[in-house]
Scaffold this motif. Structure first.
Motif, PDB file in Angstrom:
ATOM      1  N   GLY A 195       0.903  -1.232  -0.005  1.00 24.65           N
ATOM      2  CA  GLY A 195      -0.092  -0.017   0.039  1.00 24.65           C
ATOM      3  C   GLY A 195       0.844   1.320   0.086  1.00 24.65           C
ATOM      4  N   ASN A 196       0.091   2.283  -0.148  1.00 26.48           N
ATOM      5  CA  ASN A 196       0.938   3.655   0.082  1.00 26.48           C
ATOM      6  C   ASN A 196       0.869   4.206   1.510  1.00 26.48           C
ATOM      7  N   ASP A 197       1.506   5.451   1.827  1.00 27.60           N
ATOM      8  CA  ASP A 197       1.544   6.116   2.847  1.00 27.60           C
ATOM      9  C   ASP A 197       0.150   6.111   3.888  1.00 27.60           C
ATOM     10  N   ARG A 198      -0.867   6.368   3.091  1.00 27.00           N
ATOM     11  CA  ARG A 198      -2.076   6.612   3.705  1.00 27.00           C
ATOM     12  C   ARG A 198      -2.664   5.206   4.323  1.00 27.00           C
ATOM     13  N   ALA A 199      -2.531   4.322   3.358  1.00 27.11           N
ATOM     14  CA  ALA A 199      -2.661   2.823   3.848  1.00 27.11           C
ATOM     15  C   ALA A 199      -2.194   2.386   5.195  1.00 27.11           C
ATOM     16  N   GLN A 200      -1.063   2.968   5.526  1.00 28.04           N
ATOM     17  CA  GLN A 200      -0.177   2.612   6.530  1.00 28.04           C
ATOM     18  C   GLN A 200      -1.040   3.206   7.960  1.00 28.04           C
ATOM     19  N   VAL A 201      -1.470   4.584   7.713  1.00 30.70           N
ATOM     20  CA  VAL A 201      -2.138   5.030   8.738  1.00 30.70           C
ATOM     21  C   VAL A 201      -3.701   4.547   8.930  1.00 30.70           C
ATOM     22  N   LYS A 202      -4.165   4.138   7.929  1.00 27.30           N
ATOM     23  CA  LYS A 202      -5.382   3.309   7.957  1.00 27.30           C
ATOM     24  C   LYS A 202      -5.203   2.041   8.711  1.00 27.30           C
ATOM     25  N   ALA A 203      -4.093   1.436   8.585  1.00 32.43           N
ATOM     26  CA  ALA A 203      -3.796   0.208   9.267  1.00 32.43           C
ATOM     27  C   ALA A 203      -3.594   0.617  10.769  1.00 32.43           C
ATOM     28  N   ILE A 204      -2.924   1.499  11.075  1.00 32.28           N
ATOM     29  CA  ILE A 204      -2.698   2.080  12.588  1.00 32.28           C
ATOM     30  C   ILE A 204      -4.315   2.322  13.234  1.00 32.28           C
ATOM     31  N   TRP A 205      -5.213   2.928  12.591  1.00 34.56           N
ATOM     32  CA  TRP A 205      -6.329   3.104  12.911  1.00 34.56           C
ATOM     33  C   TRP A 205      -7.151   1.949  13.183  1.00 34.56           C
ATOM     34  N   ALA A 206      -6.920   0.841  12.322  1.00 32.93           N
ATOM     35  CA  ALA A 206      -7.674  -0.269  12.541  1.00 32.93           C
ATOM     36  C   ALA A 206      -6.986  -1.156  13.343  1.00 32.93           C
ATOM     37  N   GLY A 207      -5.776  -0.920  13.976  1.00 32.87           N
ATOM     38  CA  GLY A 207      -5.094  -1.676  14.924  1.00 32.87           C
ATOM     39  C   GLY A 207      -4.330  -2.775  14.539  1.00 32.87           C
ATOM     40  N   GLU A 208      -3.999  -2.648  13.251  1.00 34.47           N
ATOM     41  CA  GLU A 208      -3.062  -3.674  12.668  1.00 34.47           C
ATOM     42  C   GLU A 208      -1.555  -3.297  13.090  1.00 34.47           C
ATOM     43  N   CYS A 209      -1.174  -2.130  13.291  1.00 28.78           N
ATOM     44  CA  CYS A 209       0.122  -2.083  13.698  1.00 28.78           C
ATOM     45  C   CYS A 209       0.106  -0.445  14.588  1.00 28.78           C
ATOM     46  N   ASP A 210       1.220  -0.335  14.943  1.00 25.43           N
ATOM     47  CA  ASP A 210       1.207   1.019  15.938  1.00 25.43           C
ATOM     48  C   ASP A 210       1.989   1.886  15.116  1.00 25.43           C
ATOM     49  N   ILE A 211       2.911   2.075  14.343  1.00 30.40           N
ATOM     50  CA  ILE A 211       3.666   2.967  13.848  1.00 30.40           C
ATOM     51  C   ILE A 211       3.833   2.764  12.282  1.00 30.40           C
ATOM     52  N   SER A 212       4.434   3.983  11.714  1.00 36.12           N
ATOM     53  CA  SER A 212       4.462   3.699  10.244  1.00 36.12           C
ATOM     54  C   SER A 212       5.391   4.917   9.755  1.00 36.12           C
ATOM     55  N   LEU A 213       5.963   4.791   8.639  1.00 39.15           N
ATOM     56  CA  LEU A 213       6.678   5.850   7.864  1.00 39.15           C
ATOM     57  C   LEU A 213       5.720   6.553   7.057  1.00 39.15           C
ATOM     58  N   GLY A 214       5.630   7.831   6.568  1.00 40.70           N
ATOM     59  CA  GLY A 214       5.048   8.378   5.696  1.00 40.70           C
ATOM     60  C   GLY A 214       5.587  10.045   5.497  1.00 40.70           C
ATOM     61  N   ASN A 215       4.951  10.584   4.286  1.00 40.86           N
ATOM     62  CA  ASN A 215       5.462  11.752   4.041  1.00 40.86           C
ATOM     63  C   ASN A 215       4.330  12.738   4.748  1.00 40.86           C
ATOM     64  N   THR A 216       5.007  14.029   5.314  1.00 40.17           N
ATOM     65  CA  THR A 216       4.022  14.982   6.179  1.00 40.17           C
ATOM     66  C   THR A 216       2.867  15.068   5.323  1.00 40.17           C
ATOM     67  N   TYR A 217       2.704  15.412   4.157  1.00 39.62           N
ATOM     68  CA  TYR A 217       1.632  16.097   3.297  1.00 39.62           C
ATOM     69  C   TYR A 217       0.544  15.239   3.228  1.00 39.62           C
ATOM     70  N   TYR A 218       0.672  13.867   3.430  1.00 40.98           N
ATOM     71  CA  TYR A 218      -0.311  13.106   3.712  1.00 40.98           C
ATOM     72  C   TYR A 218      -1.241  13.278   4.644  1.00 40.98           C
ATOM     73  N   MET A 219      -0.693  13.675   5.824  1.00 43.58           N
ATOM     74  CA  MET A 219      -1.588  14.129   6.984  1.00 43.58           C
ATOM     75  C   MET A 219      -2.764  15.158   6.645  1.00 43.58           C
TER      76      MET A 219
END
Length: 335
Positions: A195-219
């Motif tokens: 997945g992309n950077d936003r998919a990692q944040v979605k995974a954190i929200w879903a409880g699949e993981c706790d931390i990820s790397l991403g670019n600032t602008y995706y926030m």
């Protein structure tokens, strides 16, 4: 290159046939929604129309196939390695512009004036608000700590964003230490890179993981999307640094193609991207950091915190990209 590939490139290029004498034709790796506000403002302010083709891959190969008959005047892309690749392939040309040289810091432009950065972005950590103490992650090296076993999500190790970070790690610590770091990060993954950077944040929200790397602008992009706003609100934005360095940054950038049929107007477009108006649009609409000194990020971006950018030369990062890819493959990071 096969005949089929060459014909496909030629057919695709036909869609960029100029519609007016003053058109600027652009090949872009940047997402349409990120670029259109800039294009609209340029046309409104200058009266010069733009034609744009959005590509997922193969930009250099397409320009090589088109050769001197290419309709493209400009390439827009992200990551210094992609800009360097275009230069090395001989599909760009040097640009003589006092405006570009004066406005864009030397660290963010090619020494021979083939490409110029127009925005910067930081590669940061997204961390679950309810499961991660921000003080636990202060460096990129921390991501290899065994305490994060099964708790990290990330996109592919071969993606340009990841390779740039790995190249920066090589710059700071050498290949052996970087390989050990990659092995540690891989051991801490909660799932196979995907997945992309936003998919990692979605995974954190879903409880699949706790931390990820991403670019600032995706926030910023997630916060303005009703479906993704909850994902964004579930994480903190952390600005780790390299041990002995700063926070990893990269650029989006622009170059004029070697064949550019509309050089004069293409140069006007390049210079326009360094104007106060264009830099403000990047800051407000794309949530990126302006590259021109004195131009402020948006209030939302400022709210995420400040950081000290790593001082590694971006050209050095592009040169270490091959070594970074080799290490990613050696540790079978995506396996």
């Amino acid at each position: 290159m096969t005949l089929r590939t060459a014909l496909a490139a030629t057919a695709a290029a036909a869609t960029l046939a100029p519609t007016a004498q003053a058109d600027v034709n652009i090949y872009s790796y940047r997402q349409p929604e990120l670029i259109q506000p800039i294009l609209d403002a340029f046309t409104e302010d200058t009266g010069i129309a733009t034609n744009i083709a959005f590509l997922n891959k193969g930009m250099v190969e397409r320009l090589q196939a088109e050769g001197s008959r290419s309709p493209a005047d400009i390439i827009l892309t992200v990551d210094v390695a992609r800009l360097a690749e275009a230069v090395d392939a001989g599909v760009t040309q040097a640009v003589d512009s006092d405006t570009l040289i004066e406005k864009i810091p030397a660290a963010f432009r090619d020494a021979d004036n083939h490409w110029f950065g127009v925005t910067t972005r930081a590669r940061i950590v997204y961390a679950a608000k309810d499961r991660v103490d921000p003080s636990e992650i202060t460096t990129y090296e921390d991501l290899a700590d065994p305490k994060w076993k099964g708790r990290i999500c990330t996109r592919s190790g071969t993606h340009a964003y990841t390779l740039a970070l790995v190249a920066a790690m090589i710059h700071h610590h050498g290949e052996d230490a970087t390989k050990t770091w990659l092995e540690g990060v891989k051991a801490n993954l909660a799932r196979k890179p995907q997945g992309n950077d936003r998919a990692q944040v979605k995974a954190i929200w879903a409880g699949e993981c706790d931390i990820s790397l991403g670019n600032t602008y995706y926030m910023g992009q997630m916060l303005k999307d009703p479906e993704q706003e909850a994902w964004a609100n579930s994480v903190n934005v952390l600005f780790p640094v390299f041990e002995g360095g700063g926070t990893h940054v990269n650029i989006s950038g622009i170059a004029m193609t070697k064949a550019a049929p509309n050089r004069e107007d293409a140069l006007k477009f390049m210079e326009y991207l360094t104007s106060d108006h264009a830099q403000e649009i990047y800051a407000e609409v794309n949530y990126e950091y302006p590259v021109v000194p004195g131009t402020e990020p948006s209030d939302l971006v400022k709210s995420w915190g400040s950081f000290t950018a790593d001082d590694v030369n971006l050209i050095a990062l592009s040169r270490d990209r091959a070594a970074a890819l080799k290490l990613v493959e050696e540790v079978d990071f995506d396996g």
